[in-house]
Write an enzyme that holds these catalytic residues in place. Structure first.
Site, PDB file in Angstrom:
ATOM      1  N   LYS A 115       0.767  -1.137   0.009  1.00  0.00           N
ATOM      2  CA  LYS A 115      -0.067   0.036   0.045  1.00  0.00           C
ATOM      3  C   LYS A 115       0.959   1.160  -0.059  1.00  0.00           C
ATOM      4  CE  LYS A 115      -4.140  -1.883   1.554  1.00  0.00           C
ATOM      5  NZ  LYS A 115      -5.353  -1.946   2.882  1.00  0.00           N
ATOM      6  N   GLU A 199      -2.147   6.974   7.868  1.00  0.00           N
ATOM      7  CA  GLU A 199      -3.204   7.833   7.053  1.00  0.00           C
ATOM      8  C   GLU A 199      -3.856   8.591   8.064  1.00  0.00           C
ATOM      9  OE1 GLU A 199      -5.673   5.692   4.425  1.00  0.00           O
ATOM     10  OE2 GLU A 199      -4.082   5.017   3.095  1.00  0.00           O
ATOM     11  N   ARG A 291      -7.077  -7.703  -8.804  1.00  0.00           N
ATOM     12  CA  ARG A 291      -8.050  -8.536  -9.002  1.00  0.00           C
ATOM     13  C   ARG A 291      -9.774  -8.551  -9.469  1.00  0.00           C
ATOM     14  NH1 ARG A 291     -10.945  -8.544  -4.524  1.00  0.00           N
ATOM     15  NH2 ARG A 291      -9.828  -7.514  -2.566  1.00  0.00           N
TER      16      ARG A 291
HETATM   17  P1  ADP Z   1      -8.529  -3.274   2.646  1.00  0.00           P
HETATM   18  O1  ADP Z   1      -7.091  -3.632   1.971  1.00  0.00           O
HETATM   19  O2  ADP Z   1      -8.560  -4.051   4.055  1.00  0.00           O
HETATM   20  O3  ADP Z   1      -9.687  -3.245   1.962  1.00  0.00           O
HETATM   21  P2  ADP Z   1      -8.670  -0.451   2.827  1.00  0.00           P
HETATM   22  O4  ADP Z   1      -7.147   0.443   2.685  1.00  0.00           O
HETATM   23  O5  ADP Z   1      -9.157  -0.573   1.360  1.00  0.00           O
HETATM   24  O6  ADP Z   1      -8.297  -2.003   3.269  1.00  0.00           O
HETATM   25  O7  ADP Z   1      -9.646   0.318   3.834  1.00  0.00           O
HETATM   26  C1  ADP Z   1     -10.969  -0.650   4.139  1.00  0.00           C
HETATM   27  C2  ADP Z   1     -11.739   0.310   4.648  1.00  0.00           C
HETATM   28  O8  ADP Z   1     -11.191   0.934   6.020  1.00  0.00           O
HETATM   29  C3  ADP Z   1     -12.649   1.265   3.790  1.00  0.00           C
HETATM   30  O9  ADP Z   1     -13.246   1.197   2.984  1.00  0.00           O
HETATM   31  C4  ADP Z   1     -12.738   2.546   4.934  1.00  0.00           C
HETATM   32  O10 ADP Z   1     -14.174   2.192   5.299  1.00  0.00           O
HETATM   33  C5  ADP Z   1     -11.672   2.353   6.251  1.00  0.00           C
HETATM   34  N1  ADP Z   1     -10.580   3.296   5.794  1.00  0.00           N
HETATM   35  C6  ADP Z   1      -9.399   2.989   5.268  1.00  0.00           C
HETATM   36  N2  ADP Z   1      -8.663   4.069   5.371  1.00  0.00           N
HETATM   37  C7  ADP Z   1      -9.225   4.930   5.648  1.00  0.00           C
HETATM   38  C8  ADP Z   1      -9.010   6.516   5.998  1.00  0.00           C
HETATM   39  N3  ADP Z   1      -7.866   7.020   6.039  1.00  0.00           N
HETATM   40  N4  ADP Z   1      -9.940   7.212   6.816  1.00  0.00           N
HETATM   41  C9  ADP Z   1     -10.991   6.777   6.812  1.00  0.00           C
HETATM   42  N5  ADP Z   1     -11.453   5.327   6.742  1.00  0.00           N
HETATM   43  C10 ADP Z   1     -10.527   4.599   6.182  1.00  0.00           C
HETATM   44  P1  ADP Z   2     -13.519  -7.004  -2.030  1.00  0.00           P
HETATM   45  O1  ADP Z   2     -12.187  -6.008  -2.097  1.00  0.00           O
HETATM   46  O2  ADP Z   2     -13.667  -7.679  -3.406  1.00  0.00           O
HETATM   47  O3  ADP Z   2     -14.697  -6.121  -1.661  1.00  0.00           O
HETATM   48  P2  ADP Z   2     -13.024  -8.239   0.338  1.00  0.00           P
HETATM   49  O4  ADP Z   2     -12.071  -7.057   0.847  1.00  0.00           O
HETATM   50  O5  ADP Z   2     -14.396  -8.639   0.870  1.00  0.00           O
HETATM   51  O6  ADP Z   2     -13.182  -8.087  -1.277  1.00  0.00           O
HETATM   52  O7  ADP Z   2     -12.261  -9.523   0.540  1.00  0.00           O
HETATM   53  C1  ADP Z   2     -12.661 -10.735  -0.394  1.00  0.00           C
HETATM   54  C2  ADP Z   2     -12.035 -11.883   0.090  1.00  0.00           C
HETATM   55  O8  ADP Z   2     -10.366 -11.729  -0.071  1.00  0.00           O
HETATM   56  C3  ADP Z   2     -11.968 -12.159   1.746  1.00  0.00           C
HETATM   57  O9  ADP Z   2     -11.999 -13.467   2.031  1.00  0.00           O
HETATM   58  C4  ADP Z   2     -10.625 -11.579   2.256  1.00  0.00           C
HETATM   59  O10 ADP Z   2     -10.583 -12.119   3.236  1.00  0.00           O
HETATM   60  C5  ADP Z   2      -9.654 -12.015   1.236  1.00  0.00           C
HETATM   61  N1  ADP Z   2      -8.611 -10.803   1.131  1.00  0.00           N
HETATM   62  C6  ADP Z   2      -8.678  -9.679   0.674  1.00  0.00           C
HETATM   63  N2  ADP Z   2      -7.391  -9.117   0.650  1.00  0.00           N
HETATM   64  C7  ADP Z   2      -6.543 -10.007   1.263  1.00  0.00           C
HETATM   65  C8  ADP Z   2      -5.331 -10.093   1.682  1.00  0.00           C
HETATM   66  N3  ADP Z   2      -4.264  -8.950   1.303  1.00  0.00           N
HETATM   67  N4  ADP Z   2      -4.599 -11.224   2.381  1.00  0.00           N
HETATM   68  C9  ADP Z   2      -5.406 -12.210   2.693  1.00  0.00           C
HETATM   69  N5  ADP Z   2      -6.884 -12.150   2.175  1.00  0.00           N
HETATM   70  C10 ADP Z   2      -7.409 -11.313   1.620  1.00  0.00           C
END
Ligand code: ADP
Ligand code: ADP
Ligand code: MG
Length: 472
Positions: A115, A199, A291
């Site tokens: 990230k 962040e 993906r």
């Molecule tokens: P992941 O890889 O687990 O999907 P993300 O970085 O996409 O992680 O963050 C998942 C969720 O966490 C976001 O959809 C949002 O709701 C919350 N989030 C992440 N970063 C921030 C931020 N800087 N400020 C507020 N909410 C955040």
């Molecule tokens: P999307 O981003 O498609 O909305 P989710 O965040 O719900 O998906 O993740 C979909 C699946 O992939 C879940 O089972 C989640 O635990 C898995 N997953 C997503 N990112 C990772 C990661 N960086 N490492 C391991 N599992 C992950």
């Protein structure tokens, strides 16, 4: 064109990919653990092979999966989401074995899966990113200094995180100190990397993401946005396309931004660029998922594009079939993640035998599921069992149709998120199309539904019991 694809996944996404293969005249190979011997994806693929006794290890065994693909005469591997889908070593191992990996290159996966590296690449391309640390944090003192500069609250995040895990909001320096070791240990266990970064916390944001498609001939397009603000613990529950919270100018802006982001890293195949939208109307890049996404379905509903089919065509080296101006959109689509969880009990996972399953249908309703009546939900995997996708011409009609579809659906024997979604659909804030990622927390009353079975559900259960008893 590809002839035979190994699907390196399980559950509804493995079924989804097998369906695309069947429509394209491509043979499909499923893999399964012993716990998944009776899983639906095993039945839907043309061939299925066991990848071992352990419920999870086989799905993560790069060597074994790549060998199996080669031995069964496959020319490609589709990784689905989760498991190895964002593992650069897996993509590289496929290529080394002469197999086509249905996704971007190993280099791009590595860069965007990190990230902080992704944030740097986006900043270099002039894409606005969430304010934060320049790279990973050196230690708690470094974290404190950066947080003081950003201003609290801040988000402490695992650099290799995903699936909503490895993220903690910190309100003050004490909170940061308490969470620091926790996130590091969580990240090392879940993602095999102890790197973390900071962040600025965008307070009450909307999660807006853009689906993109890019081929190896220099064409990149977007398929509009999805609003994934309805989340619990940073994990999505309900997704909507397009966002009812954007106007056309914002929509055009964010689409162009996502295409620029993809082009900046020479992206190929389907991908998603995730942004946060703050209350003042600013968009910030958050991360890129390299993906197929769980919620790709709602984009398919509004655009008519089969995204998995496009992934396969792109991987086979074919050019995109649509220019940007040829991609249209129509109506609204919602996706409900039907999880085996008890919303009344902190979304505690719920497992066991599904005594009765009935999928909703009718106009504008699609169900992507990995379950059937009599299926025993194993405790080892993600709790998402099915997705209900609803499309209608207007937002109001889409809500009415969603209520009808969820009322139609029957999943007995385990607890699910269905009754909770029925309450959300009654909520005035949701119906007004105005919500942020705080919606679930701000509406604790929505879990106060009666868990008693509705009369018609009781009637079906009784009828089933009588039929079983009388042998009809
Ligand atoms: P992941 O890889 O687990 O999907 P993300 O970085 O996409 O992680 O963050 C998942 C969720 O966490 C976001 O959809 C949002 O709701 C919350 N989030 C992440 N970063 C921030 C931020 N800087 N400020 C507020 N909410 C955040
Ligand atoms: P999307 O981003 O498609 O909305 P989710 O965040 O719900 O998906 O993740 C979909 C699946 O992939 C879940 O089972 C989640 O635990 C898995 N997953 C997503 N990112 C990772 C990661 N960086 N490492 C391991 N599992 C992950
Ligand atoms: Mg994300």
């Amino acid at each position: 064109m590809l002839r035979k694809i190994l699907i390196a996944n399980r559950g509804e996404i493995a079924v989804r990919v097998a369906r695309a293969c069947a429509e394209m005249g491509i043979r499909s190979v499923a893999i399964h653990s012993e716990a998944d011997r009776h899983a639906l994806h095993v039945k839907k693929a043309d061939e299925a092979h066991s990848i071992g006794e352990d419920p999870v290890a086989g799905y993560l065994n790069i060597h074994r999966i790549v060998n199996l693909a080669a031995e069964t005469g496959c020319d490609a591997i589709h990784p689905g989401y989760g498991f190895l889908s964002e593992n650069a070593d897996f993509a590289a191992a496929c290529r080394a074995r002469g197999l086509c990996f249905i996704g971007p290159s190993a280099e791009v996966i590595r860069r965007m899966g990190d990230k902080t590296a992704a944030r740097q690449a986006m900043q270099a391309a002039g894409i606005p990113v969430t304010p934060g640390s320049d790279g990973n944090l050196d230690g708690l003192e470094h974290a404190r200094a950066v947080a003081a500069e950003l201003g609290y609250p801040v988000m402490l995040k695992a650099t290799s995180g995903g699936g909503g895990r490895g993220i903690r909001r910190c309100e003050d320096p004490g909170d940061l100190a308490r969470n620091f070791e926790r996130v590091i240990s969580e990240a090392s266990k879940a993602f095999g990397s102890a790197e973390v970064f900071l962040e600025k916390c965008i307070v009450d944001p909307r999660h807006i993401e853009v689906q993109i498609l890019a081929d190896r001939h220099g064409n990149s397009i977007h398929l509009f946005e999805r609003d994934c603000s309805i989340q619990r613990r940073n994990q999505k529950l309900i997704e909507i396309a397009p966002s009812p919270q954007l106007d056309d100018a914002q929509r055009a802006y964010i689409g162009e931004l996502a295409v620029r982001a993809a082009q900046a890293v020479d992206y190929e195949n389907a991908g998603t660029v995730e942004f946060l939208l703050d209350g003042a109307g600013n968009f910030y890049f958050m991360e890129m998922n390299t993906r197929i996404q769980v919620e790709h379905t709602i984009t398919e509903s509004i655009t008519g594009v089969d995204i998995v089919e496009e992934q396969i065509r792109i991987a086979a080296g074919l050019p995109l079939r649509y220019a940007q101006h040829e991609v249209g959109r129509r109506g609204f689509a919602l996706q409900f993640r039907i999880n085996a969880e008890d919303p009344k009990n902190g979304f505690l996972p719920s497992f066991g035998r599904i005594t009765r399953y009935y999928a909703p249908g009718g106009p504008g309703v699609r169900t992507d599921a990995a379950i059937y009546t009599g299926y025993k939900v194993p405790p080892y995997y993600d709790s998402m069992l099915a997705k209900v996708i609803v499309w209608a011409l207007t937002w109001e009609d889409a809500i009415a149709r969603s209520r009808r579809a969820l009322n139609d659906m029957a999943v007995f024997g385990i607890k699910t998120t269905i009754p909770y979604y029925q309450r959300i659909l009654e909520s005035a804030d949701f119906r007004a199309g105005a919500f942020t990622t705080s919606f679930v927390e701000a509406h604790p009353e929505l879990v106060n539904y009666s868990d008693k079975r509705r009369p018609e559900e009781l009637a079906t259960v009784l009828a089933a019991a009588i039929a079983a008893h009388t042998g009809h």
